[in-house]
Enzyme design. Structure first.
Site, PDB file in Angstrom:
ATOM      1  N   SER A 231     -20.818   7.778 -41.305  1.00 58.28           N
ATOM      2  CA  SER A 231     -21.355   9.134 -41.157  1.00 58.28           C
ATOM      3  C   SER A 231     -22.195   9.233 -39.888  1.00 58.28           C
ATOM      4  O   SER A 231     -21.690   8.938 -38.807  1.00 58.28           O
ATOM      5  CB  SER A 231     -22.137   9.487 -42.426  1.00 58.28           C
ATOM      6  OG  SER A 231     -22.188  10.868 -42.580  1.00 58.28           O
ATOM      7  N   HIS A 372     -17.314  11.270 -49.545  1.00 58.87           N
ATOM      8  CA  HIS A 372     -18.043  10.782 -48.371  1.00 58.87           C
ATOM      9  C   HIS A 372     -18.849   9.527 -48.738  1.00 58.87           C
ATOM     10  O   HIS A 372     -19.858   9.622 -49.437  1.00 58.87           O
ATOM     11  CB  HIS A 372     -18.974  11.920 -47.933  1.00 58.87           C
ATOM     12  CG  HIS A 372     -19.673  11.699 -46.652  1.00 58.87           C
ATOM     13  ND1 HIS A 372     -19.013  11.652 -45.447  1.00 58.87           N
ATOM     14  CD2 HIS A 372     -20.985  11.504 -46.381  1.00 58.87           C
ATOM     15  CE1 HIS A 372     -19.892  11.458 -44.487  1.00 58.87           C
ATOM     16  NE2 HIS A 372     -21.100  11.356 -45.022  1.00 58.87           N
TER      17      HIS A 372
END
Ligand code: GCU
Length: 392
Positions: A231, A372
């Protein structure tokens, strides 16, 4: 009035901020060609890429996106504050290393955690995670274990595994991000230069100081070091790997906007949103492109291409729409011509792999089923990729 034409007109001539959530709404766009110089001349061969075009693209990213980081500090010192040769039930040696950067009168210290396998006949390749989550994910005592950094599994596959906290290098907050290493190079209270470095660049600078340490540790094969981030950490790993070519594999996991995702697609998180919510991550100049992605002089496939001919990996998760999995795949795909020119293997597929599948050339990609995150499944793909590229 033709509403579609009007919408296109607004998008092209004005500032369009609407985020896109469906593939059919992605606007038409033209990607800047990594193999065409800014003056329109073609890049004819590998030499022209390395001597001229790569530096040109690097400069554009420094100026417009991540900001300019300084070179190494006046000196760097390493202190091994703990060494345990019987870590992980005797399978590994743990070192906790304090890395101190000294610049003029200033000093800044952050900690590296490193496990090396005990049964290795010589120096081993290493994976360094730039950890953007809590330190409990990289617990050196191993009382807490986390799939985000499955250290035992990495050791078992014969690799060293290391981590540092990105926030120890530059705090991850717009309020105080300049109070870490950045304070060695300028007054944190002074106005930031438009092309001054942001936190993502600072985190990569920290990874370079870790590399300085690896160069002194005989247990680590410094010529085979993989830099990995998830990320915001994956945005930082790509930029850190572009700036420091000593990292021989660069991996970005679910890195999204400002990482691997193509900005011109405007899918999921957009430049304006990331600049509004995380103004400390990028150069101030990046704000010029809020709603104006089409005007960016680069796009993120060119960032991936800056790793060539080193192996580079982009990974997505199927439910991670905020990070635009298709856009992440496309940047790995469109880095291909540069790899072809300089003697690497582009992604061996033309279409995004199905969830659960990986495609490994010198450019690697996989799409994990799910949300995610950085998981052991991702790590095993990365180790498969390293098995393919590292000599052991
Ligand atoms: C936010 C941000 C993303 C970033 C993510 C993360 O969602 O919008 O750009 O990648 O945080 O770092 O987890």
């Amino acid at each position: 009035m033709n509403m579609k034409a009007l919408a296109i007109g607004i998008a092209v001539f004005g500032v369009c901020l609407t985020p896109i959530h469906a593939e059919e709404d992605v606007p038409d766009y033209t990607l800047p060609d990594p193999l065409v110089f800014e003056d329109g001349e073609p890049v004819e061969d590998a030499e022209a890429w390395f001597d001229q075009r790569r530096p040109e693209i690097l400069e554009l990213f420094r100026e417009h996106v991540y900001g300019r980081r300084p070179g190494p500090p006046d000196s760097v010192e390493f202190e091994i504050v703990e060494e345990d040769p019987e870590a992980m039930d005797g399978d590994a040696t743990l070192k906790r290393v304090h890395i101190t950067s000294i610049q003029g009168e200033g000093e800044h210290t952050f900690q590296l955690i490193l496990f090396t396998p005990n049964d290795a006949p010589g120096p081993v390749p290493v994976f360094l995670l730039m950890n953007n989550r809590g330190p409990e994910n990289t617990d050196p005592t191993r009382e807490e274990k986390s799939g985000f950094w499955p250290a035992e599994e990495v050791i078992e596959r014969g690799y060293a595994v290391a981590a540092f906290q990105v926030g120890d290098v530059a705090p991850d907050s717009a309020d105080n991000f300049r109070e870490g290493v950045m304070s060695l190079f300028g007054d944190p209270e002074a106005e930031r230069e438009p092309d001054g470095w942001g936190a993502l660049a600072a985190w990569g600078w920290g990874a370079s100081r870790v590399m300085d340490y690896f160069e002194t540790d005989d247990a680590v094969d410094v010529s085979q070091a993989a830099l990995l981030g998830h990320s915001r950490g994956g945005k930082a790993s790509l930029w850190g790997g572009a700036e420091d070519e000593r990292y021989s594999i660069v991996i970005s996991n679910n890195s999204g906007c400002g990482g691997a995702a193509i900005s011109r697609r405007r899918f999921g998180e957009r430049v304006s949103q990331i600049n509004d919510r995380f103004p400390h991550w990028f150069a101030v100049n990046f704000r010029e492109y809020n709603g104006r992605e089409h005007a960016l002089p680069i796009d993120q496939h060119q960032l991936v291409a800056l790793m060539a001919p080193r192996p580079v990996y982009v990974a997505s998760a199927s439910e991670d729409n905020w990070a635009d999995p298709v856009g992440e795949f496309l940047s790995a795909y469109h880095a291909g011509p540069v790899y072809e020119l300089v003697g690497g293997e582009p992604l061996p597929v033309d279409e995004q792999p199905a969830p659960g599948e990986a495609a490994h050339g010198t450019v690697g990609y996989h799409l994990r089923e799910g949300g995610h995150n950085l998981t052991p499944e991702d790590w095993h793909h990365y180790m498969d990729f390293a098995d393919k590229h590292f000599d052991r």
